[in-house]
Design a protein around this motif. Structure first.
Motif, PDB file in Angstrom:
ATOM      1  N   ARG A  78      28.164  44.819  45.179  1.00  0.00           N
ATOM      2  CA  ARG A  78      29.403  45.526  45.509  1.00  0.00           C
ATOM      3  C   ARG A  78      30.475  44.514  45.885  1.00  0.00           C
ATOM      4  NH1 ARG A  78      27.613  50.586  49.432  1.00  0.00           N
ATOM      5  NH2 ARG A  78      26.340  51.613  47.856  1.00  0.00           N
ATOM      6  N   VAL A  79      31.713  44.879  45.586  1.00  0.00           N
ATOM      7  CA  VAL A  79      32.865  44.087  46.013  1.00  0.00           C
ATOM      8  C   VAL A  79      33.898  45.072  46.552  1.00  0.00           C
ATOM      9  CG1 VAL A  79      34.737  42.544  45.328  1.00  0.00           C
ATOM     10  CG2 VAL A  79      32.460  42.284  44.290  1.00  0.00           C
ATOM     11  N   ALA A  80      34.357  44.828  47.769  1.00  0.00           N
ATOM     12  CA  ALA A  80      35.425  45.621  48.370  1.00  0.00           C
ATOM     13  C   ALA A  80      36.617  44.701  48.612  1.00  0.00           C
ATOM     14  CB  ALA A  80      34.970  46.247  49.687  1.00  0.00           C
ATOM     15  N   VAL A  81      37.775  45.125  48.160  1.00  0.00           N
ATOM     16  CA  VAL A  81      39.014  44.375  48.367  1.00  0.00           C
ATOM     17  C   VAL A  81      39.893  45.225  49.280  1.00  0.00           C
ATOM     18  CG1 VAL A  81      41.061  43.386  47.283  1.00  0.00           C
ATOM     19  CG2 VAL A  81      38.837  43.289  46.102  1.00  0.00           C
ATOM     20  N   ILE A  82      40.342  44.628  50.378  1.00  0.00           N
ATOM     21  CA  ILE A  82      41.223  45.311  51.322  1.00  0.00           C
ATOM     22  C   ILE A  82      42.570  44.606  51.292  1.00  0.00           C
ATOM     23  CG2 ILE A  82      41.618  45.961  53.732  1.00  0.00           C
ATOM     24  CD1 ILE A  82      38.562  45.593  54.161  1.00  0.00           C
ATOM     25  N   THR A  83      43.601  45.332  50.906  1.00  0.00           N
ATOM     26  CA  THR A  83      44.935  44.724  50.852  1.00  0.00           C
ATOM     27  C   THR A  83      46.015  45.776  50.653  1.00  0.00           C
ATOM     28  OG1 THR A  83      46.239  42.935  49.884  1.00  0.00           O
ATOM     29  CG2 THR A  83      44.968  44.304  48.357  1.00  0.00           C
ATOM     30  N   ASP A  84      47.199  45.427  51.081  1.00  0.00           N
ATOM     31  CA  ASP A  84      48.392  46.209  50.772  1.00  0.00           C
ATOM     32  C   ASP A  84      49.296  45.439  49.812  1.00  0.00           C
ATOM     33  OD1 ASP A  84      47.685  48.398  52.340  1.00  0.00           O
ATOM     34  OD2 ASP A  84      48.635  47.566  54.131  1.00  0.00           O
ATOM     35  N   VAL A  85      48.870  44.258  49.399  1.00  0.00           N
ATOM     36  CA  VAL A  85      49.655  43.434  48.486  1.00  0.00           C
ATOM     37  C   VAL A  85      49.479  44.007  47.071  1.00  0.00           C
ATOM     38  CG1 VAL A  85      50.019  41.104  47.587  1.00  0.00           C
ATOM     39  CG2 VAL A  85      49.315  41.424  49.977  1.00  0.00           C
ATOM     40  N   GLU A  86      50.561  44.505  46.517  1.00  0.00           N
ATOM     41  CA  GLU A  86      50.503  45.235  45.250  1.00  0.00           C
ATOM     42  C   GLU A  86      49.892  44.429  44.105  1.00  0.00           C
ATOM     43  OE1 GLU A  86      51.007  48.479  44.535  1.00  0.00           O
ATOM     44  OE2 GLU A  86      51.256  48.732  46.696  1.00  0.00           O
ATOM     45  N   TRP A  87      50.289  43.166  43.939  1.00  0.00           N
ATOM     46  CA  TRP A  87      49.782  42.418  42.792  1.00  0.00           C
ATOM     47  C   TRP A  87      48.278  42.174  42.905  1.00  0.00           C
ATOM     48  CZ3 TRP A  87      47.407  37.688  42.984  1.00  0.00           C
ATOM     49  CH2 TRP A  87      47.625  36.883  44.104  1.00  0.00           C
ATOM     50  N   ILE A  88      47.756  42.085  44.133  1.00  0.00           N
ATOM     51  CA  ILE A  88      46.312  41.906  44.312  1.00  0.00           C
ATOM     52  C   ILE A  88      45.589  43.205  43.964  1.00  0.00           C
ATOM     53  CG2 ILE A  88      44.454  41.407  45.944  1.00  0.00           C
ATOM     54  CD1 ILE A  88      46.482  39.688  47.492  1.00  0.00           C
ATOM     55  N   LYS A  89      46.135  44.332  44.405  1.00  0.00           N
ATOM     56  CA  LYS A  89      45.532  45.625  44.071  1.00  0.00           C
ATOM     57  C   LYS A  89      45.459  45.805  42.558  1.00  0.00           C
ATOM     58  CE  LYS A  89      48.140  48.180  46.973  1.00  0.00           C
ATOM     59  NZ  LYS A  89      48.642  49.387  47.643  1.00  0.00           N
ATOM     60  N   HIS A  90      46.548  45.498  41.882  1.00  0.00           N
ATOM     61  CA  HIS A  90      46.584  45.664  40.427  1.00  0.00           C
ATOM     62  C   HIS A  90      45.628  44.699  39.733  1.00  0.00           C
ATOM     63  CE1 HIS A  90      49.734  48.600  40.581  1.00  0.00           C
ATOM     64  NE2 HIS A  90      50.560  47.775  41.197  1.00  0.00           N
ATOM     65  N   ALA A  91      45.602  43.448  40.177  1.00  0.00           N
ATOM     66  CA  ALA A  91      44.705  42.459  39.564  1.00  0.00           C
ATOM     67  C   ALA A  91      43.245  42.850  39.774  1.00  0.00           C
ATOM     68  CB  ALA A  91      44.977  41.073  40.140  1.00  0.00           C
ATOM     69  N   ALA A  92      42.903  43.314  40.974  1.00  0.00           N
ATOM     70  CA  ALA A  92      41.516  43.718  41.258  1.00  0.00           C
ATOM     71  C   ALA A  92      41.110  44.886  40.368  1.00  0.00           C
ATOM     72  CB  ALA A  92      41.360  44.076  42.727  1.00  0.00           C
ATOM     73  N   ARG A  93      41.974  45.835  40.211  1.00  0.00           N
ATOM     74  CA  ARG A  93      41.660  46.992  39.356  1.00  0.00           C
ATOM     75  C   ARG A  93      41.592  46.576  37.886  1.00  0.00           C
ATOM     76  NH1 ARG A  93      45.389  50.114  43.161  1.00  0.00           N
ATOM     77  NH2 ARG A  93      43.907  51.157  44.514  1.00  0.00           N
ATOM     78  N   LEU A  94      42.484  45.702  37.488  1.00  0.00           N
ATOM     79  CA  LEU A  94      42.514  45.247  36.094  1.00  0.00           C
ATOM     80  C   LEU A  94      41.232  44.518  35.717  1.00  0.00           C
ATOM     81  CD1 LEU A  94      44.183  44.854  33.469  1.00  0.00           C
ATOM     82  CD2 LEU A  94      45.007  42.731  34.461  1.00  0.00           C
ATOM     83  N   PHE A  95      40.719  43.689  36.618  1.00  0.00           N
ATOM     84  CA  PHE A  95      39.538  42.888  36.308  1.00  0.00           C
ATOM     85  C   PHE A  95      38.235  43.500  36.831  1.00  0.00           C
ATOM     86  CE2 PHE A  95      43.013  39.805  36.046  1.00  0.00           C
ATOM     87  CZ  PHE A  95      42.795  39.360  34.751  1.00  0.00           C
ATOM     88  N   SER A  96      38.287  44.702  37.361  1.00  0.00           N
ATOM     89  CA  SER A  96      37.075  45.330  37.903  1.00  0.00           C
ATOM     90  C   SER A  96      36.011  45.541  36.827  1.00  0.00           C
ATOM     91  CB  SER A  96      37.402  46.648  38.594  1.00  0.00           C
ATOM     92  OG  SER A  96      37.891  47.594  37.662  1.00  0.00           O
ATOM     93  N   PHE A  97      36.428  45.703  35.583  1.00  0.00           N
ATOM     94  CA  PHE A  97      35.459  45.872  34.492  1.00  0.00           C
ATOM     95  C   PHE A  97      34.549  44.655  34.354  1.00  0.00           C
ATOM     96  CE2 PHE A  97      38.646  43.369  32.385  1.00  0.00           C
ATOM     97  CZ  PHE A  97      37.920  42.590  31.493  1.00  0.00           C
ATOM     98  N   ALA A  98      35.001  43.499  34.802  1.00  0.00           N
ATOM     99  CA  ALA A  98      34.226  42.259  34.669  1.00  0.00           C
ATOM    100  C   ALA A  98      33.216  42.067  35.797  1.00  0.00           C
ATOM    101  CB  ALA A  98      35.169  41.056  34.616  1.00  0.00           C
ATOM    102  N   VAL A  99      33.250  42.940  36.793  1.00  0.00           N
ATOM    103  CA  VAL A  99      32.307  42.856  37.914  1.00  0.00           C
ATOM    104  C   VAL A  99      31.128  43.767  37.580  1.00  0.00           C
ATOM    105  CG1 VAL A  99      31.981  43.277  40.380  1.00  0.00           C
ATOM    106  CG2 VAL A  99      34.165  42.392  39.541  1.00  0.00           C
ATOM    107  N   PRO A 100      29.906  43.220  37.521  1.00  0.00           N
ATOM    108  CA  PRO A 100      28.768  44.046  37.119  1.00  0.00           C
ATOM    109  C   PRO A 100      28.401  45.122  38.133  1.00  0.00           C
ATOM    110  CG  PRO A 100      28.020  41.893  37.811  1.00  0.00           C
ATOM    111  CD  PRO A 100      29.519  41.846  37.800  1.00  0.00           C
ATOM    112  N   GLY A 101      28.682  44.910  39.397  1.00  0.00           N
ATOM    113  CA  GLY A 101      28.402  45.905  40.429  1.00  0.00           C
ATOM    114  C   GLY A 101      29.607  46.797  40.652  1.00  0.00           C
ATOM    115  N   ALA A 102      29.529  47.610  41.676  1.00  0.00           N
ATOM    116  CA  ALA A 102      30.625  48.503  42.021  1.00  0.00           C
ATOM    117  C   ALA A 102      31.744  47.722  42.706  1.00  0.00           C
ATOM    118  CB  ALA A 102      30.126  49.602  42.945  1.00  0.00           C
ATOM    119  N   MET A 103      32.979  48.109  42.414  1.00  0.00           N
ATOM    120  CA  MET A 103      34.134  47.460  43.045  1.00  0.00           C
ATOM    121  C   MET A 103      35.121  48.541  43.461  1.00  0.00           C
ATOM    122  SD  MET A 103      36.603  44.544  41.521  1.00  0.00           S
ATOM    123  CE  MET A 103      37.821  43.760  42.507  1.00  0.00           C
ATOM    124  N   ARG A 104      35.624  48.391  44.680  1.00  0.00           N
ATOM    125  CA  ARG A 104      36.628  49.327  45.188  1.00  0.00           C
ATOM    126  C   ARG A 104      37.750  48.542  45.865  1.00  0.00           C
ATOM    127  NH1 ARG A 104      33.099  54.230  47.912  1.00  0.00           N
ATOM    128  NH2 ARG A 104      31.934  54.773  46.026  1.00  0.00           N
TER     129      ARG A 104
END
Length: 122
Positions: A78-104
């Motif tokens: 699992r990977v959890a990203v906590i942030t209010d920084v918009e570009w980080i939120k978008h980048a994490a969601r964009l690349f979440s497909f590359a994480v084999p486990g769950a990502m939120r």
């Protein structure tokens, strides 16, 4: 700068990132913590908190991030990203497909919810 957060199970590496994150931060803080967790557990979890003053990562840190991620690709549970920084939120969601486990991705106001999710049983 990367700071380890305490009070998490051994299979969870929890970090807070502020300012500019460098390769030295990876080499001295993040990689040793991840390697310790990977030696003791088949699967590991990562909690990554980026505050409002987070400026990003330098090229060396980005390379180390990629390397450690690929070297242990199937061991991320699992990977959890906590942030209010918009570009980080978008980048994490964009690349979440590359994480084999769950990502939120969680906003800062839901940090407690992220911490609960990263630690609870699968």
């Amino acid at each position: 700068m990367i700071e380890l957060l305490r009070g998490f199970p051994e299979n969870v590496v929890a970090v807070s990132c502020t300012g500019q994150v460098t390769r030295k931060d990876y080499d001295t803080v993040l990689i040793p913590a991840l390697e310790k967790a990977l030696k003791a557990h088949e699967k590991v979890r990562l909690l990554y908190e980026a505050g409002p003053d987070f400026d990003g990562v330098d090229a060396g840190a980005a390379w180390e991030d990629f390397k450690i991620g690929m070297e242990h690709y199937f061991r991320w549970e699992r990977v959890a990203v906590i942030t209010d920084v918009e570009w980080i939120k978008h980048a994490a969601r964009l690349f979440s497909f590359a994480v084999p486990g769950a990502m939120r991705v969680y906003p800062t106001e839901e940090a407690a919810k992220a911490r609960l999710w990263i630690t609870q049983a699968a």
